[in-house]
Design a protein around this motif. Structure first.
Motif, PDB file in Angstrom:
ATOM      1  N   THR A  52     -71.753  50.768  23.689  1.00 32.84           N
ATOM      2  CA  THR A  52     -72.504  51.296  22.564  1.00 32.84           C
ATOM      3  C   THR A  52     -72.443  52.813  22.464  1.00 32.84           C
ATOM      4  O   THR A  52     -72.877  53.381  21.469  1.00 32.84           O
ATOM      5  N   SER A  53     -71.916  53.501  23.487  1.00 29.05           N
ATOM      6  CA  SER A  53     -71.845  54.955  23.452  1.00 29.05           C
ATOM      7  C   SER A  53     -70.630  55.446  22.688  1.00 29.05           C
ATOM      8  O   SER A  53     -70.525  56.634  22.387  1.00 29.05           O
ATOM      9  N   TYR A  54     -69.715  54.557  22.380  1.00 28.56           N
ATOM     10  CA  TYR A  54     -68.512  54.949  21.664  1.00 28.56           C
ATOM     11  C   TYR A  54     -68.755  54.960  20.161  1.00 28.56           C
ATOM     12  O   TYR A  54     -69.741  54.431  19.653  1.00 28.56           O
ATOM     13  N   ILE A  55     -67.841  55.569  19.439  1.00 31.84           N
ATOM     14  CA  ILE A  55     -67.957  55.694  17.985  1.00 31.84           C
ATOM     15  C   ILE A  55     -67.275  54.496  17.330  1.00 31.84           C
ATOM     16  O   ILE A  55     -66.070  54.285  17.500  1.00 31.84           O
ATOM     17  N   LEU A  56     -68.053  53.713  16.609  1.00 32.84           N
ATOM     18  CA  LEU A  56     -67.503  52.561  15.900  1.00 32.84           C
ATOM     19  C   LEU A  56     -66.960  53.042  14.558  1.00 32.84           C
ATOM     20  O   LEU A  56     -67.715  53.507  13.704  1.00 32.84           O
ATOM     21  N   TRP A  57     -65.645  52.917  14.382  1.00 26.86           N
ATOM     22  CA  TRP A  57     -64.985  53.454  13.184  1.00 26.86           C
ATOM     23  C   TRP A  57     -64.460  52.298  12.336  1.00 26.86           C
ATOM     24  O   TRP A  57     -63.462  51.682  12.651  1.00 26.86           O
ATOM     25  N   HIS A  58     -65.173  52.045  11.264  1.00 27.88           N
ATOM     26  CA  HIS A  58     -64.764  50.936  10.385  1.00 27.88           C
ATOM     27  C   HIS A  58     -65.017  51.350   8.942  1.00 27.88           C
ATOM     28  O   HIS A  58     -66.041  51.035   8.356  1.00 27.88           O
ATOM     29  N   VAL A  87     -63.306  57.955  27.552  1.00 25.06           N
ATOM     30  CA  VAL A  87     -63.940  59.249  27.284  1.00 25.06           C
ATOM     31  C   VAL A  87     -65.123  59.038  26.334  1.00 25.06           C
ATOM     32  O   VAL A  87     -65.109  58.114  25.511  1.00 25.06           O
ATOM     33  N   PRO A  88     -66.170  59.855  26.428  1.00 28.01           N
ATOM     34  CA  PRO A  88     -67.377  59.626  25.626  1.00 28.01           C
ATOM     35  C   PRO A  88     -67.141  59.664  24.116  1.00 28.01           C
ATOM     36  O   PRO A  88     -67.903  59.064  23.360  1.00 28.01           O
ATOM     37  N   TRP A  89     -66.104  60.394  23.680  1.00 32.09           N
ATOM     38  CA  TRP A  89     -65.851  60.518  22.239  1.00 32.09           C
ATOM     39  C   TRP A  89     -64.839  59.481  21.730  1.00 32.09           C
ATOM     40  O   TRP A  89     -64.332  59.596  20.619  1.00 32.09           O
ATOM     41  N   ALA A  90     -64.563  58.471  22.520  1.00 35.83           N
ATOM     42  CA  ALA A  90     -63.608  57.437  22.118  1.00 35.83           C
ATOM     43  C   ALA A  90     -64.082  56.715  20.857  1.00 35.83           C
ATOM     44  O   ALA A  90     -65.280  56.566  20.617  1.00 35.83           O
ATOM     45  N   THR A 121     -61.108  45.729  19.805  1.00 31.64           N
ATOM     46  CA  THR A 121     -62.442  46.176  20.221  1.00 31.64           C
ATOM     47  C   THR A 121     -62.400  47.166  21.381  1.00 31.64           C
ATOM     48  O   THR A 121     -63.422  47.439  22.009  1.00 31.64           O
ATOM     49  N   LEU A 122     -61.238  47.716  21.679  1.00 31.52           N
ATOM     50  CA  LEU A 122     -61.092  48.655  22.790  1.00 31.52           C
ATOM     51  C   LEU A 122     -61.433  50.072  22.348  1.00 31.52           C
ATOM     52  O   LEU A 122     -61.060  50.496  21.252  1.00 31.52           O
ATOM     53  N   PRO A 123     -62.146  50.834  23.180  1.00 28.23           N
ATOM     54  CA  PRO A 123     -62.340  52.254  22.878  1.00 28.23           C
ATOM     55  C   PRO A 123     -61.009  52.991  23.052  1.00 28.23           C
ATOM     56  O   PRO A 123     -60.296  52.786  24.043  1.00 28.23           O
ATOM     57  N   ARG A 124     -60.685  53.840  22.099  1.00 31.72           N
ATOM     58  CA  ARG A 124     -59.381  54.506  22.097  1.00 31.72           C
ATOM     59  C   ARG A 124     -59.524  55.996  21.791  1.00 31.72           C
ATOM     60  O   ARG A 124     -60.504  56.431  21.180  1.00 31.72           O
ATOM     61  N   HIS A 125     -58.514  56.761  22.204  1.00 31.18           N
ATOM     62  CA  HIS A 125     -58.447  58.167  21.820  1.00 31.18           C
ATOM     63  C   HIS A 125     -58.302  58.257  20.301  1.00 31.18           C
ATOM     64  O   HIS A 125     -57.461  57.569  19.717  1.00 31.18           O
ATOM     65  N   PRO A 126     -59.105  59.114  19.630  1.00 26.59           N
ATOM     66  CA  PRO A 126     -58.884  59.355  18.197  1.00 26.59           C
ATOM     67  C   PRO A 126     -57.733  60.343  18.013  1.00 26.59           C
ATOM     68  O   PRO A 126     -57.942  61.518  17.648  1.00 26.59           O
ATOM     69  N   ALA A 127     -56.528  59.886  18.284  1.00 24.77           N
ATOM     70  CA  ALA A 127     -55.365  60.774  18.291  1.00 24.77           C
ATOM     71  C   ALA A 127     -55.159  61.442  16.931  1.00 24.77           C
ATOM     72  O   ALA A 127     -54.697  62.589  16.856  1.00 24.77           O
TER      73      ALA A 127
END
Length: 275
Positions: free
Chosen positions: A3-9, A164-167, A175-181
């Protein structure tokens, strides 16, 4: 924690139920509009006719789109397009003929398209090619930043899994946290634009032509080379490569930038005359 990651949808369409406009297209439009605005200021300060900017913009839009599309075709999937040449255009035959929009664009190919378009414009309007490239080196990262923000909205060109916290989590992908490349690239493009603009503003009458272009090529494509380490490969064949296609294609640009810097003392600082 998940829940600490940024959900981007983000929905790609601006308005529900309407195929156009899309946020990606609006990002392109915003990048082009701002780039044209900045280029008008640059040409005015350098005593160039303002109407040249509008003509230059047309050259660059055609060169960018054609180069980016052909770059994707040649660099990433030439066999497929050899057998399906009509799909080089923004259409697909599967399952039936339909418009796909400008999908499948390679930024390195777009760079080559810009270089060719700028050469043709400089030749036709009798402007120093390097003088023009130095000005384009200011606006290129600005436009590039908005294109990468468009990629972010579309949940494409995603980064590799990370904690990373900003994933970001891209539900359209998994559903994997990823680098916002895409965001990384947009941020350093904005920083590079600001630095390039300030460099031009304070030193445009003292640098040798090609200096800013050389710095731009080295810095941007070195950062792009590094960014590829946290970005998912675009095509399956890249998985077996030590360096992916994006990194390999960045190397010639870096070398070209080094050449421009090392040879700068042999070039003029004189501004091109007004036609």
């Amino acid at each position: 924690m998940l829940t600490s990651y940024i959900l981007w949808h983000i929905r790609p369409e601006v308005f529900p139920g309407l195929a156009i406009p899309r946020w990606y297209g609006l990002c392109w439009a915003a990048g082009i509009w701002l780039s044209v605005y900045v280029m008008h200021r640059i040409f005015k300060a350098d005593d160039r006719p303002a109407e040249e900017v509008d003509k230059l913009t047309l050259y660059l839009i055609i060169g960018t789109l054609a180069g980016a599309r052909l770059g994707h075709v040649l660099f990433y999937d030439p066999v497929y397009y050899w057998h399906n040449p009509v799909e080089i255009l923004p259409v697909s035959l599967h399952p039936t003929l339909h418009f796909t929009g400008f999908a499948g664009l390679a930024s390195h190919g777009g760079g080559l398209g810009v270089l060719l378009a700028a050469y043709l414009f400089a030749r036709n309007y009798r402007i120093s090619y390097l003088w023009l490239l130095d000005r384009l080196a200011i606006i290129a990262p600005l436009c590039g930043a908005f294109i990468r923000l468009g990629n972010l909205v579309n949940s494409e060109m995603v980064g590799t899994p990370t904690d990373v916290p900003w994933a970001f989590i891209f539900p359209a992908v998994d559903t994997l946290p990823r680098h916002p490349a895409q965001l990384y690239e947009a941020i350093y493009c904005i920083i590079l634009f600001v630095l390039a603009y300030q460099f031009w503003k304070h030193r445009r009458h003292s640098w040798q032509q090609g200096t800013l272009t050389g710095l731009f090529l080295i810095i941007l494509f070195s950062l792009r080379f590094i960014d590829e380490f946290v970005k998912v490969n675009q095509e399956a064949f890249e998985e077996s490569m030590w360096l992916n296609m994006g990194q390999l294609l960045s190397l010639p640009y870096i070398l070209a930038g080094l050449y421009l810097l090392l040879s700068r003392n042999r070039r003029s600082t004189i501004q091109p005359p007004i036609n």
